[in-house]
Design an enzyme around this catalytic site. Sequence first.
Site, short mmCIF file in Angstrom:
data_model
loop_
_atom_site.label_atom_id
_atom_site.label_comp_id
_atom_site.label_asym_id
_atom_site.label_seq_id
_atom_site.Cartn_x
_atom_site.Cartn_y
_atom_site.Cartn_z
N ASP A 68 3.94 0.31 11.86
CA ASP A 68 3.56 -0.49 11.61
C ASP A 68 3.37 -1.98 12.41
O ASP A 68 1.96 -2.36 11.39
CB ASP A 68 2.70 -0.23 9.90
CG ASP A 68 2.81 1.28 10.09
OD1 ASP A 68 2.16 2.14 9.54
OD2 ASP A 68 4.01 1.83 9.19
N ARG B 103 -4.03 11.28 2.75
CA ARG B 103 -2.82 12.32 3.30
C ARG B 103 -2.24 12.46 1.30
O ARG B 103 -0.75 12.50 1.19
CB ARG B 103 -1.80 11.60 4.07
CG ARG B 103 -2.37 11.73 5.43
CD ARG B 103 -1.41 11.58 6.64
NE ARG B 103 -0.44 12.29 6.55
CZ ARG B 103 -0.75 13.73 7.32
NH1 ARG B 103 -1.87 13.61 7.65
NH2 ARG B 103 0.22 14.93 6.96
N CYS C 81 -4.31 8.69 9.77
CA CYS C 81 -5.08 7.75 11.00
C CYS C 81 -4.57 9.01 11.35
O CYS C 81 -3.71 9.70 11.57
CB CYS C 81 -4.14 6.81 10.61
SG CYS C 81 -4.73 5.47 9.91
N LYS D 106 1.12 -1.28 0.48
CA LYS D 106 0.23 0.51 0.05
C LYS D 106 1.32 1.40 0.01
O LYS D 106 0.53 2.08 -0.80
CB LYS D 106 -0.65 0.01 0.91
CG LYS D 106 -1.55 0.68 1.55
CD LYS D 106 -2.16 1.09 2.92
CE LYS D 106 -1.93 2.72 4.00
NZ LYS D 106 -1.17 2.87 4.44
N ASN D 107 2.04 1.71 1.02
CA ASN D 107 3.01 2.29 1.31
C ASN D 107 3.98 2.64 -0.04
O ASN D 107 4.64 3.83 -0.27
CB ASN D 107 2.98 2.73 2.05
CG ASN D 107 2.25 2.63 3.77
OD1 ASN D 107 1.59 3.10 3.33
ND2 ASN D 107 2.79 2.30 4.64
N VAL E 213 7.99 6.63 16.30
CA VAL E 213 7.60 7.02 15.15
C VAL E 213 6.52 8.06 15.26
O VAL E 213 6.97 9.60 14.69
CB VAL E 213 7.34 6.29 14.33
CG1 VAL E 213 7.17 7.00 12.75
CG2 VAL E 213 8.12 5.57 13.84
C1 EPZ Z 1 4.45 6.54 6.51
O1 EPZ Z 1 3.34 8.25 6.65
C2 EPZ Z 1 3.28 5.48 6.08
N1 EPZ Z 1 2.25 6.43 5.16
C3 EPZ Z 1 2.48 5.36 7.56
O2 EPZ Z 1 1.87 4.40 6.89
C4 EPZ Z 1 3.39 5.00 8.36
O3 EPZ Z 1 3.33 4.69 9.40
C5 EPZ Z 1 4.80 5.74 8.61
O4 EPZ Z 1 5.39 6.51 6.79
C6 EPZ Z 1 6.57 5.80 8.61
O5 EPZ Z 1 6.76 4.17 8.16
C7 EPZ Z 1 1.72 6.03 4.06
O6 EPZ Z 1 3.51 5.63 3.19
C8 EPZ Z 1 1.34 6.48 3.37
P1 EPZ Z 1 6.37 9.94 8.13
P2 EPZ Z 1 4.16 9.14 6.60
O7 EPZ Z 1 6.74 11.45 7.53
O8 EPZ Z 1 5.15 9.28 4.80
C9 EPZ Z 1 6.94 13.82 11.69
C10 EPZ Z 1 -0.16 2.96 7.47
O9 EPZ Z 1 -0.98 2.53 8.33
N2 EPZ Z 1 7.26 14.08 10.15
O10 EPZ Z 1 7.86 8.75 7.53
O11 EPZ Z 1 3.28 10.07 6.87
C11 EPZ Z 1 5.34 13.03 11.64
O12 EPZ Z 1 4.89 13.15 12.57
C12 EPZ Z 1 -0.14 4.52 7.26
O13 EPZ Z 1 -0.02 2.62 6.29
C13 EPZ Z 1 7.30 15.82 10.57
O14 EPZ Z 1 7.71 16.33 11.54
O15 EPZ Z 1 5.25 9.31 7.72
C14 EPZ Z 1 5.64 11.57 12.43
O16 EPZ Z 1 6.59 11.68 13.53
C15 EPZ Z 1 0.26 5.36 9.07
N3 EPZ Z 1 7.12 16.67 9.51
C16 EPZ Z 1 7.57 11.10 11.71
O17 EPZ Z 1 7.73 12.46 11.12
C17 EPZ Z 1 6.72 16.38 8.07
O18 EPZ Z 1 6.11 17.37 7.25
C18 EPZ Z 1 7.32 10.05 10.41
O19 EPZ Z 1 6.37 10.34 9.22
C19 EPZ Z 1 6.82 15.33 7.71
C20 EPZ Z 1 6.32 13.67 8.63
#
Ligand code: EPZ
Length: 439
Positions: free
Chosen positions: A311, A97, A121, A23-24, A333
């Site tokens: 996840d 998103r 989520c 999915k991701n 995370v």
């Molecule tokens: C991706 O989310 C996945 N979603 C998530 O899966 C997954 O949990 C996550 O990566 C970590 O592996 C998709 O790929 C669609 P991040 P993403 O940016 O890209 C902070 C699922 O259930 N952050 O790596 O949104 C954020 O708040 C989903 O399949 C900032 O601070 O995750 C978090 O604490 C849930 N500023 C951390 O980084 C930003 O601009 C990681 O988020 C961006 C992120």
Amino acid sequence: MNGVLEIEGGRPLAGEIRVRGAKNFVSKAMVASLLGEGISVLRNVPTIRDVEIVLGLLRAHGVGVEHDPVAGTVTMNPTGAGVAKSADIITHAGASRIPILLCGPLLHRLGEAFIPDLGGCNIGGRPIDFHMEALRRFGAEVSKEPDGLRLVAPKRLQGMQMELEFPSVGATEQLLLTAVLAEGITELRGAAVEPEILDLVAVLQQMGAIITLETDRTYRIEGVDSLHGYHHYSLPDRIEAASWAGAALATGGDITVLGARQLDLTTYLNYFRKVGGRFDVTDDGIRFWHAGGDLSSIAVETAVHPGFMTDWQQPFVVALTQASGISIIHETVYEKRFGFTNALRRMGAHIQLYRECLGGQRLCRFGQRNYEHSAVISGPTPLHAADIEVPDLRGGFSHLIAALAAEGRSSVSGISLIDRGYESFTDKLDALGARYWRH
Ligand code: EPZ
């Protein structure tokens, strides 16, 4: 539709199921098609709601899209792409998103993009500051509109240098998708290196991009003037595979996950083995089973790749309620990813949440803040049936597992959320011998 599943639990899940593309990854690879001057074909695509959302967004932008759900093939032709109405983007994006990742490709192709207020989520604040800083540094201008943000590129986007404060998956993908057609060189330090991102790099390379990954989480992208279409077979969904492995452990079952790949799951498999799970890797997938007796407790810290994925944590927690002794999960995370444990407690699990960083050495952003991001699980505790409501995608799947493990009849509502990321999960429950009724 919200959807309710009544589940008669207390029976081991056993049988064979198949996982398809991640999915991701597939959603991002579909977005990448907008960068090409020709047709792109993505295979091994699961039929899940996130895929439908991207199909809708691409169509709203005038991309010709064909989806064969049985074959798992999506064909995308961006030749007629044009600016979409904000209202259409909002309708198709729903609570996802994904729209933020369309920015770079749309800015290159059309000179403008619109991002609606984002959903996703509810597992933390989920800011988009890294994304916006990156897009501004590339030369995009951002203005606020009533329902979101409008971005314009007054001229060709320019390569730049940036270091991420945290190796964000989405921000890394944003930079890659934008840098490939920006003028000059982009250097991204402190980036994420998840297998799904490396598969996106493979797609972009097929399209004609030049991307180098250094040993220290730095990507160097040499911008090119144009890209073409790609043909690609998606890597499998390692989150779904681990979710079914968790179901095998929690229910005392035996599940073969066809399509699962050891390479993407090596970290998970170490923990699975340490708590007492057994697995066998074959050419077609991985068989996961509970060998009998008590599971062992463990300390786990979630982390970016190559660590234990955030996840993977939720189904694993359900299995740990059946382990003897005290287990600890330190979530590093997302700051609010233990909401799903409320329902488990109501089903008889002993889980306590803490604001402190427990069970690990990792530098954690949440340590001095007011978030309950460590969980202590004492077991084994028999789970009993309850009426529960799905809070988010992964938490929801863990509720399903808990209901399948619990004695008695549970009612799990809001299960349509699970369709976002788990393909035909009720068919898979059938194949594994689960007893349930969908309303
Ligand atoms: C991706 O989310 C996945 N979603 C998530 O899966 C997954 O949990 C996550 O990566 C970590 O592996 C998709 O790929 C669609 P991040 P993403 O940016 O890209 C902070 C699922 O259930 N952050 O790596 O949104 C954020 O708040 C989903 O399949 C900032 O601070 O995750 C978090 O604490 C849930 N500023 C951390 O980084 C930003 O601009 C990681 O988020 C961006 C992120």
